[in-house]
Design a protein around this motif. Sequence first.
Motif, mmCIF file in Angstrom:
data_model
loop_
_atom_site.group_PDB
_atom_site.id
_atom_site.type_symbol
_atom_site.label_atom_id
_atom_site.label_comp_id
_atom_site.label_asym_id
_atom_site.label_seq_id
_atom_site.Cartn_x
_atom_site.Cartn_y
_atom_site.Cartn_z
ATOM 1 N N LEU A 1 0.808 -1.228 0.000
ATOM 2 C CA LEU A 1 0.000 0.000 0.000
ATOM 3 C C LEU A 1 0.838 1.273 0.000
ATOM 4 O O LEU A 1 0.618 2.184 0.787
ATOM 5 N N ILE B 1 -7.862 -4.141 -4.122
ATOM 6 C CA ILE B 1 -7.252 -4.438 -2.816
ATOM 7 C C ILE B 1 -8.079 -5.479 -2.069
ATOM 8 O O ILE B 1 -7.535 -6.356 -1.398
ATOM 9 N N TYR C 1 -9.752 0.703 -7.280
ATOM 10 C CA TYR C 1 -8.598 0.391 -6.426
ATOM 11 C C TYR C 1 -9.068 -0.362 -5.179
ATOM 12 O O TYR C 1 -8.457 -1.353 -4.770
ATOM 13 N N ALA C 2 -10.194 0.082 -4.596
ATOM 14 C CA ALA C 2 -10.743 -0.586 -3.412
ATOM 15 C C ALA C 2 -11.067 -2.044 -3.729
ATOM 16 O O ALA C 2 -10.727 -2.950 -2.958
ATOM 17 N N THR D 1 -0.009 5.550 -3.367
ATOM 18 C CA THR D 1 -1.420 5.542 -3.744
ATOM 19 C C THR D 1 -1.776 6.664 -4.715
ATOM 20 O O THR D 1 -2.665 6.484 -5.546
ATOM 21 N N CYS D 2 -1.099 7.821 -4.588
ATOM 22 C CA CYS D 2 -1.491 8.961 -5.434
ATOM 23 C C CYS D 2 -1.357 8.646 -6.924
ATOM 24 O O CYS D 2 -2.334 8.770 -7.654
ATOM 25 N N CYS E 1 6.384 7.494 -2.423
ATOM 26 C CA CYS E 1 6.972 6.836 -1.248
ATOM 27 C C CYS E 1 7.550 5.470 -1.566
ATOM 28 O O CYS E 1 8.332 4.950 -0.776
ATOM 29 N N CYS F 1 5.617 3.976 5.753
ATOM 30 C CA CYS F 1 6.112 5.331 5.530
ATOM 31 C C CYS F 1 7.630 5.377 5.558
ATOM 32 O O CYS F 1 8.254 4.821 6.449
ATOM 33 N N ARG G 1 -2.463 -5.479 5.107
ATOM 34 C CA ARG G 1 -1.860 -4.273 5.665
ATOM 35 C C ARG G 1 -2.887 -3.174 5.896
ATOM 36 O O ARG G 1 -3.911 -3.108 5.248
ATOM 37 N N GLU G 2 -2.570 -2.294 6.818
ATOM 38 C CA GLU G 2 -3.373 -1.082 7.035
ATOM 39 C C GLU G 2 -2.525 0.116 6.633
ATOM 40 O O GLU G 2 -1.310 0.003 6.487
ATOM 41 N N PHE G 3 -3.175 1.267 6.471
ATOM 42 C CA PHE G 3 -2.387 2.479 6.288
ATOM 43 C C PHE G 3 -1.784 2.858 7.623
ATOM 44 O O PHE G 3 -2.507 3.163 8.568
#
Lengths: 191, 249
Positions: free
Chosen positions: B25, B201, B197-198, B28-29, B112, B223, B216-218
């Motif tokens: 994840l 995933i 995208y949702a 994302t942008c 990222c 990061c 995974r979570e945000f």
Amino acid sequence: MAGYLSILIGMILVNNYVLAQFLGICPFLGVSKKLDSAVGMGVAVIFVMVLATAVTHPIMTVLNDFKIGYLQTIVFILVIAALVQFVEMALKKFIPSLHKALGVYLPLITTNCAVLGVCINNIDLGYNYPQALVNSLGAGIGFLLAMVLFSGMRRKTEGSTAVPKPFRGVPITMTTAALLSLAFMGFGGLV
Amino acid sequence: MKEKVNKLAILTKGIIKENPNLVLLLGTCPTLATTSSAFNGMGMGIAATAVLICSNIVISLLAKIIPDKVRIPCYIVVIAGFVTLVQFIVQAFAEPLYNSLGVFLPLIVVNCIILGRAEMFANKNNPLDSALDGIGMGLGFTLSLTVIGAIREIIGNGTIFSSFFLGDPDAFTISLPFVSDNPMMIIALAPGGFFVYACVIAIVNKILDKKGKTPREFSCQGCALASMCQQEKCIAELDSAEIKKGVEA
């Protein structure tokens, strides 16, 4: 005056940075779990966006004077990174209370694509200095608005057992964002 | 022999097992913004892959020279240099792509995935391994962008890989019989990006769940700056703890 107002409204509602242009998605999804942190992050982004534009817009004129406009990406990201560091240090020294509220979010903003994006967009769209500042302010307020609305919507879905299992967590968050984005599409043609 | 297997594992793990934007994840942008058509997504993926491979090699070579305290700004400068190079190349050889990617081409610099791989892999490993890691991660990124782009283009426009290079829309267009008569425009627009995208995933989560892994979570684990800001980690953990309490109450 009407020109500035249309830039401002257009940036907040019609071309919302998060929901229509997909800039700054990481903080939008990562820091919107709680209203307090969403507001803190939003205010910090408004502050840094306006400041970064105030600094990078004149720098671009200098770069163009020397005919090295192609260095835009390198120069902008370095200036923004240094600026954020200085702002953090200054806040820590002079306004500790504000640093306590916003300081946490400042390092995250260094590599936020919304901040670099607004600086580059201001140049690409050919805005003059006051227009660029208004544009950045609008982008920041739009970001804050999206964050606050989204953190409210997220409270309902977060940890809910009514959501099908594969959709729990990130997918339902994204779907919620899709609905919010759909709502903002209704503003299309406003400006 | 064992050495060879290791190298292969580094190369392939990014493509499926640790796919950067479906499993880890990250990034994302660009995933949402540049996937309105399959070709756009692929172009973005290839541009980011080129930057990732070059920056991984250079950063792993410089890792010992760069002082630990200023490493993030140094990485950013290296990445920004390569992004500028790629911008020139794309503008020269694929101008339609340059125009359609717009601001997202220079924004590769704050992607990222690239900073994350520099921080988590390239500065600890030798140049060859870092290059392989860059190729693998880049291919994974390109693959998922192309797949998401293809889904959105098929449903939203009824075509696949249309408006190919050189700005000639008729060059390689394949119109699909039923969907091109009834395209669902919304999927190609902003809300559709989030929604497709949702769904992708969710499918990945289903597969991960079957294999007994937690999706995974945000959070801070993805990061690149996590090592620099310890405070944010505490806040994120506090948040999730409080939300759990709220659900129970």
